[in-house]
Design a protein around this motif. Structure first.
Motif, PDB file in Angstrom:
ATOM      1  N   GLU A  82       0.803  -1.176  -0.167  1.00 42.08           N
ATOM      2  CA  GLU A  82       0.055   0.032  -0.018  1.00 42.08           C
ATOM      3  C   GLU A  82       0.970   1.340  -0.223  1.00 42.08           C
ATOM      4  OE1 GLU A  82      -2.606  -0.292   3.308  1.00 42.08           O
ATOM      5  OE2 GLU A  82      -3.552  -1.956   2.597  1.00 42.08           O
ATOM      6  N   ASP A  83       2.011   1.274   0.536  1.00 41.40           N
ATOM      7  CA  ASP A  83       3.243   2.053   0.657  1.00 41.40           C
ATOM      8  C   ASP A  83       3.937   2.516  -0.462  1.00 41.40           C
ATOM      9  OD1 ASP A  83       2.214   2.979   3.131  1.00 41.40           O
ATOM     10  OD2 ASP A  83       3.859   2.018   4.341  1.00 41.40           O
ATOM     11  N   GLY A  84       3.498   1.379  -1.688  1.00 41.12           N
ATOM     12  CA  GLY A  84       4.236   1.728  -3.175  1.00 41.12           C
ATOM     13  C   GLY A  84       5.353   0.729  -3.251  1.00 41.12           C
ATOM     14  N   TYR A  85       5.544   0.049  -2.294  1.00 38.14           N
ATOM     15  CA  TYR A  85       7.000  -0.949  -2.721  1.00 38.14           C
ATOM     16  C   TYR A  85       6.213  -1.983  -3.555  1.00 38.14           C
ATOM     17  CZ  TYR A  85       9.349   0.716   1.425  1.00 38.14           C
ATOM     18  OH  TYR A  85      10.202   1.518   2.042  1.00 38.14           O
ATOM     19  N   ASP A  86       6.921  -2.408  -4.480  1.00 40.83           N
ATOM     20  CA  ASP A  86       6.705  -3.498  -5.419  1.00 40.83           C
ATOM     21  C   ASP A  86       6.810  -4.818  -4.572  1.00 40.83           C
ATOM     22  OD1 ASP A  86       9.188  -4.764  -5.694  1.00 40.83           O
ATOM     23  OD2 ASP A  86       9.814  -3.500  -7.089  1.00 40.83           O
ATOM     24  N   ARG A  87       6.194  -5.738  -5.179  1.00 37.05           N
ATOM     25  CA  ARG A  87       5.847  -7.165  -4.588  1.00 37.05           C
ATOM     26  C   ARG A  87       7.379  -7.641  -4.124  1.00 37.05           C
ATOM     27  NH1 ARG A  87       4.948 -11.769  -8.376  1.00 37.05           N
ATOM     28  NH2 ARG A  87       5.556 -13.530  -6.757  1.00 37.05           N
ATOM     29  N   ASP A  88       8.279  -7.486  -5.055  1.00 34.32           N
ATOM     30  CA  ASP A  88       9.649  -8.206  -4.656  1.00 34.32           C
ATOM     31  C   ASP A  88      10.454  -7.591  -3.560  1.00 34.32           C
ATOM     32  OD1 ASP A  88       9.796 -10.284  -6.627  1.00 34.32           O
ATOM     33  OD2 ASP A  88      10.483  -9.170  -8.040  1.00 34.32           O
ATOM     34  N   ALA A  89      10.214  -6.292  -3.423  1.00 34.56           N
ATOM     35  CA  ALA A  89      10.787  -5.276  -2.400  1.00 34.56           C
ATOM     36  C   ALA A  89      10.083  -5.907  -1.061  1.00 34.56           C
ATOM     37  CB  ALA A  89      10.544  -3.950  -2.683  1.00 34.56           C
ATOM     38  N   ALA A  90       8.814  -5.954  -1.223  1.00 32.58           N
ATOM     39  CA  ALA A  90       7.872  -6.033  -0.053  1.00 32.58           C
ATOM     40  C   ALA A  90       8.226  -7.459   0.422  1.00 32.58           C
ATOM     41  CB  ALA A  90       6.493  -5.724  -0.179  1.00 32.58           C
ATOM     42  N   ARG A  91       8.327  -8.261  -0.400  1.00 34.44           N
ATOM     43  CA  ARG A  91       8.873  -9.557   0.017  1.00 34.44           C
ATOM     44  C   ARG A  91      10.148  -9.814   0.793  1.00 34.44           C
ATOM     45  NH1 ARG A  91       6.216 -14.459  -3.650  1.00 34.44           N
ATOM     46  NH2 ARG A  91       3.880 -13.695  -3.707  1.00 34.44           N
ATOM     47  N   TYR A  92      11.142  -9.172   0.152  1.00 35.65           N
ATOM     48  CA  TYR A  92      12.464  -8.969   0.715  1.00 35.65           C
ATOM     49  C   TYR A  92      12.435  -8.353   2.289  1.00 35.65           C
ATOM     50  CZ  TYR A  92      17.286  -7.491   1.607  1.00 35.65           C
ATOM     51  OH  TYR A  92      18.424  -6.997   2.150  1.00 35.65           O
ATOM     52  N   PHE A  93      11.588  -7.394   2.378  1.00 39.94           N
ATOM     53  CA  PHE A  93      11.625  -6.703   3.619  1.00 39.94           C
ATOM     54  C   PHE A  93      10.794  -7.678   4.699  1.00 39.94           C
ATOM     55  CE2 PHE A  93      12.430  -2.782   1.040  1.00 39.94           C
ATOM     56  CZ  PHE A  93      13.724  -2.404   1.701  1.00 39.94           C
ATOM     57  N   VAL A  94      10.089  -8.670   4.487  1.00 42.94           N
ATOM     58  CA  VAL A  94       9.255  -9.425   5.397  1.00 42.94           C
ATOM     59  C   VAL A  94       9.725 -10.652   5.754  1.00 42.94           C
ATOM     60  CG1 VAL A  94       7.130  -7.986   5.135  1.00 42.94           C
ATOM     61  CG2 VAL A  94       7.489 -10.092   3.865  1.00 42.94           C
ATOM     62  N   VAL A  95      10.940 -11.087   4.876  1.00 43.98           N
ATOM     63  CA  VAL A  95      11.411 -12.528   5.047  1.00 43.98           C
ATOM     64  C   VAL A  95      11.934 -13.060   6.400  1.00 43.98           C
ATOM     65  CG1 VAL A  95      13.618 -12.136   4.089  1.00 43.98           C
ATOM     66  CG2 VAL A  95      12.552 -14.217   3.572  1.00 43.98           C
ATOM     67  N   GLY A  96      12.419 -12.062   6.880  1.00 47.95           N
ATOM     68  CA  GLY A  96      13.007 -12.069   8.183  1.00 47.95           C
ATOM     69  C   GLY A  96      11.865 -12.530   9.490  1.00 47.95           C
ATOM     70  N   ASP A  97      10.791 -11.453   9.046  1.00 48.35           N
ATOM     71  CA  ASP A  97       9.765 -11.866  10.192  1.00 48.35           C
ATOM     72  C   ASP A  97       8.893 -13.174   9.828  1.00 48.35           C
ATOM     73  OD1 ASP A  97       9.942  -9.162  11.268  1.00 48.35           O
ATOM     74  OD2 ASP A  97       8.855  -8.066   9.867  1.00 48.35           O
ATOM     75  N   MET A  98       8.857 -13.479   8.389  1.00 46.25           N
ATOM     76  CA  MET A  98       8.291 -14.626   8.210  1.00 46.25           C
ATOM     77  C   MET A  98       8.932 -15.723   8.940  1.00 46.25           C
ATOM     78  SD  MET A  98       7.068 -13.876   4.311  1.00 46.25           S
ATOM     79  CE  MET A  98       6.459 -15.702   4.119  1.00 46.25           C
ATOM     80  N   ASN A  99      10.340 -15.652   8.629  1.00 47.46           N
ATOM     81  CA  ASN A  99      11.075 -16.862   9.185  1.00 47.46           C
ATOM     82  C   ASN A  99      11.182 -17.186  10.626  1.00 47.46           C
ATOM     83  OD1 ASN A  99      11.705 -18.147   6.826  1.00 47.46           O
ATOM     84  ND2 ASN A  99      13.553 -16.630   6.431  1.00 47.46           N
ATOM     85  N   ALA A 100      10.843 -15.733  11.261  1.00 49.71           N
ATOM     86  CA  ALA A 100      10.690 -15.961  12.914  1.00 49.71           C
ATOM     87  C   ALA A 100       9.702 -16.502  13.230  1.00 49.71           C
ATOM     88  CB  ALA A 100      10.887 -14.422  13.341  1.00 49.71           C
ATOM     89  N   VAL A 101       8.474 -16.343  12.634  1.00 48.62           N
ATOM     90  CA  VAL A 101       7.082 -16.978  13.072  1.00 48.62           C
ATOM     91  C   VAL A 101       7.243 -18.411  12.797  1.00 48.62           C
ATOM     92  CG1 VAL A 101       4.704 -17.222  11.948  1.00 48.62           C
ATOM     93  CG2 VAL A 101       5.837 -14.941  12.349  1.00 48.62           C
ATOM     94  N   LEU A 102       7.914 -18.869  11.432  1.00 48.09           N
ATOM     95  CA  LEU A 102       7.919 -20.072  11.096  1.00 48.09           C
ATOM     96  C   LEU A 102       8.942 -21.183  12.234  1.00 48.09           C
ATOM     97  CD1 LEU A 102       8.556 -19.812   7.071  1.00 48.09           C
ATOM     98  CD2 LEU A 102       6.254 -20.918   8.522  1.00 48.09           C
TER      99      LEU A 102
END
Length: 103
Positions: A68-88
């Motif tokens: 929503e803030d304008g990041y493209d899909r790949d950039a947004a995924r890059y920025f959340v990968v650490g949070d995702m792995n922490a949850v997993l």
């Protein structure tokens, strides 16, 4: 979560193996996604992984806000990968999402 078709049973078994400590609320949401028609052609383990990563990305991170803030899909995924792995990891998962995050 008992009974159901062979695919549903296989999916539940794969979920317990992949995410042994996942909260019930999240397990139910992930199973619903994994059993969706568009993933029907995939083996249970692959459908489950795709459903898991989608659920974690959209429900447990800032991914949608970044889009929503304008990041493209790949950039947004890059920025959340650490949070995702922490949850997993918290859920007992031995797999990780890579920086080049797929589906």
């Amino acid at each position: 979560m008992s009974g159901g078709t062979k695919r549903q049973k296989d999916m539940r078994k794969a979920l317990r193996t992949l995410l042994p400590r996942v909260p019930m609320r999240d397990a139910e949401a992930i199973l619903a996604l994994a059993l969706a028609g568009h993933l029907r052609h995939l083996p249970p383990s692959i459908a489950l992984w795709q459903a898991t990563t989608s659920h974690v990305r959209h429900e447990m991170t800032d991914y949608d806000t970044l889009l929503e803030d304008g990041y493209d899909r790949d950039a947004a995924r890059y920025f959340v990968v650490g949070d995702m792995n922490a949850v997993l990891k918290d859920w007992g998962c031995n797999k990780e999402v890579s920086d080049d995050a797929g589906p």
